[in-house]
Design an enzyme around this catalytic site. Structure first.
Site, PDB file in Angstrom:
ATOM      1  N   GLY A   1      42.353  25.619  39.353  1.00 57.88           N
ATOM      2  CA  GLY A   1      43.486  25.729  40.283  1.00 57.88           C
ATOM      3  C   GLY A   1      43.185  26.364  41.629  1.00 57.88           C
TER       4      GLY A   1
ATOM      5  N   VAL B   1      46.384  35.302  40.750  1.00 59.70           N
ATOM      6  CA  VAL B   1      47.836  35.251  40.911  1.00 59.70           C
ATOM      7  C   VAL B   1      48.467  35.879  39.666  1.00 59.70           C
ATOM      8  CG1 VAL B   1      49.813  33.742  41.274  1.00 59.70           C
ATOM      9  CG2 VAL B   1      47.587  33.145  42.275  1.00 59.70           C
ATOM     10  N   GLY B   2      47.959  35.476  38.516  1.00 66.64           N
ATOM     11  CA  GLY B   2      48.505  35.964  37.252  1.00 66.64           C
ATOM     12  C   GLY B   2      48.226  37.451  37.049  1.00 66.64           C
TER      13      GLY B   2
ATOM     14  N   HIS C   1      40.233  25.026  34.405  1.00 63.52           N
ATOM     15  CA  HIS C   1      40.946  26.069  35.162  1.00 63.52           C
ATOM     16  C   HIS C   1      40.422  26.137  36.609  1.00 63.52           C
ATOM     17  CE1 HIS C   1      43.210  30.128  34.590  1.00 63.52           C
ATOM     18  NE2 HIS C   1      43.337  29.691  35.832  1.00 63.52           N
TER      19      HIS C   1
ATOM     20  N   GLY D   1      58.410  27.972  42.385  1.00 65.67           N
ATOM     21  CA  GLY D   1      57.912  29.042  43.263  1.00 65.67           C
ATOM     22  C   GLY D   1      56.979  28.436  44.298  1.00 65.67           C
ATOM     23  N   ARG D   2      56.033  29.249  44.760  1.00 71.55           N
ATOM     24  CA  ARG D   2      55.133  28.795  45.830  1.00 71.55           C
ATOM     25  C   ARG D   2      54.393  27.522  45.442  1.00 71.55           C
ATOM     26  NH1 ARG D   2      54.501  34.101  45.123  1.00 71.55           N
ATOM     27  NH2 ARG D   2      54.870  35.542  46.837  1.00 71.55           N
TER      28      ARG D   2
END
Ligand code: GLV
Length: 314
Positions: free
Chosen positions: A289, A78-79, A287, A157-158
């Site tokens: 996510g 995403v980043g 991490h 956001g999402r």
């Protein structure tokens, strides 16, 4: 006709590679570990697309090494903060990421971390393992329940909205959010747009799901923790550098806030001797996510499709 060339910087799902191989010539750094910088600089030479991950720094040096034919940098994340997006824009290189397919996974993990932090599950698990689980005790490892408490979300956001939607049935009293824009999608949940100070002062649970940028980098520092409730629980599943790690450590040590749950840290990974690891009121995940089988497969396939859309347009 020669096929477009793609360099893939990590071992990724066969489904994504097969998709690419139908139309492109593909070379893969076939390892779960980061491709060494020298190798990256060598292998991108002459490619039309780079398929990268969040740890590959795609800067001017890499773009120069690739050459002027490079059309796209597609990241399986995403980043995009690891990519020099301005530099790409100035060279007409299209930068693609995979936001939609990872939002549910990231929102679910955020809720999980919020719950285990609020209910002090790590202390419970350690007590079980250490043989400290005796008879039922009225006041042992008491956490905080969500019902009738204020949930604050920074970055609506999402993922932030996904967290709000999932937390609403827990009976939270108010859902407060702050973002650069007033997101009207909160209306269905009766979520209230508030300024940052109100968010800090009134949240019992403060969840960070905003992007890392010039405004949010280092935002959670000493002065900010002082504005929060001493009973507040901070959850960060966004980016490590949004929270100043040493200031957070101090805030937890001094009881300025009650607890923290972090899925990301600064630096990342956090050294094993960092004082945060020794604190009962801080839970740190590595991490995780977007770590679901489905999300990762979808992210890999989306990255491949993003590349194909650029290098083999119909
Ligand atoms: O952090 C992971 C991502 O941006 O996908």
């Amino acid at each position: 006709m020669t096929k477009p060339r793609v360099y893939v910087t990590r071992q990724v799902h066969d489904e994504a590679l097969e998709l690419l191989r139908e139309k492109c010539s593909v070379e893969v750094w076939n390892s779960d570990e980061l491709v060494p910088r020298d190798e990256l600089l060598k292998k991108v030479k002459g490619v039309d697309a780079i398929f990268c991950t969040i740890n590959d720094i795609i800067d001017e040096e890499v773009l120069n090494a690739a050459g002027p034919q490079l059309k796209t940098v597609a990241t399986m994340s995403v980043g995009t903060h690891h990519i020099s997006t301005y530099e790409c824009k100035s060279r007409n290189i299209y930068v693609a990421n995979t936001p939609d397919v990872a939002s549910d996974s990231a929102a679910e993990l955020t809720v999980a971390l919020l719950l285990v932090t609020a209910r002090r599950c790590l202390e419970g698990i350690e007590a079980v393992k250490n043989g400290e689980w005796g008879k039922w005790k009225p006041m042992w490892i008491c956490g905080t329940e969500l019902a009738q408490r204020n949930l604050g979300i920074l970055g609506f956001g999402r993922v932030g909205f996904g967290v709000a939607r999932r937390m609403k049935p827990f009976g939270v009293k108010r859902i407060l959010y702050h973002d650069v824009v007033h997101a009207c999608m909160g209306d269905d949940l009766n979520a209230e747009y508030v300024d940052l100070d109100t968010l800090l002062q009134e949240s019992d649970f403060l969840v960070i799901t905003c992007a890392l940028n010039g405004i949010t980098q280092g935002l959670f520092r000493k002065e900010i923790f002082k504005k929060m409730k001493s009973t507040a629980i901070l959850i960060n599943t966004s980016r490590g550098p949004i929270v100043k790690t040493d200031d957070l450590t101090e805030a937890l040590q001094n009881g300025e806030i009650a607890a923290a749950g972090l899925d990301i840290t600064d630096p990342e990974p956090l050294p094993t001797d960092h004082p945060l690891h020794a604190m009962d009121n801080c839970i740190i995940l590595p991490h995780l996510g977007t770590n679901t089988t489905q999300a990762r497969l979808d992210m890999a396939i989306n990255t491949a499709k993003n590349i194909l859309a650029m290098v083999c347009p119909r």
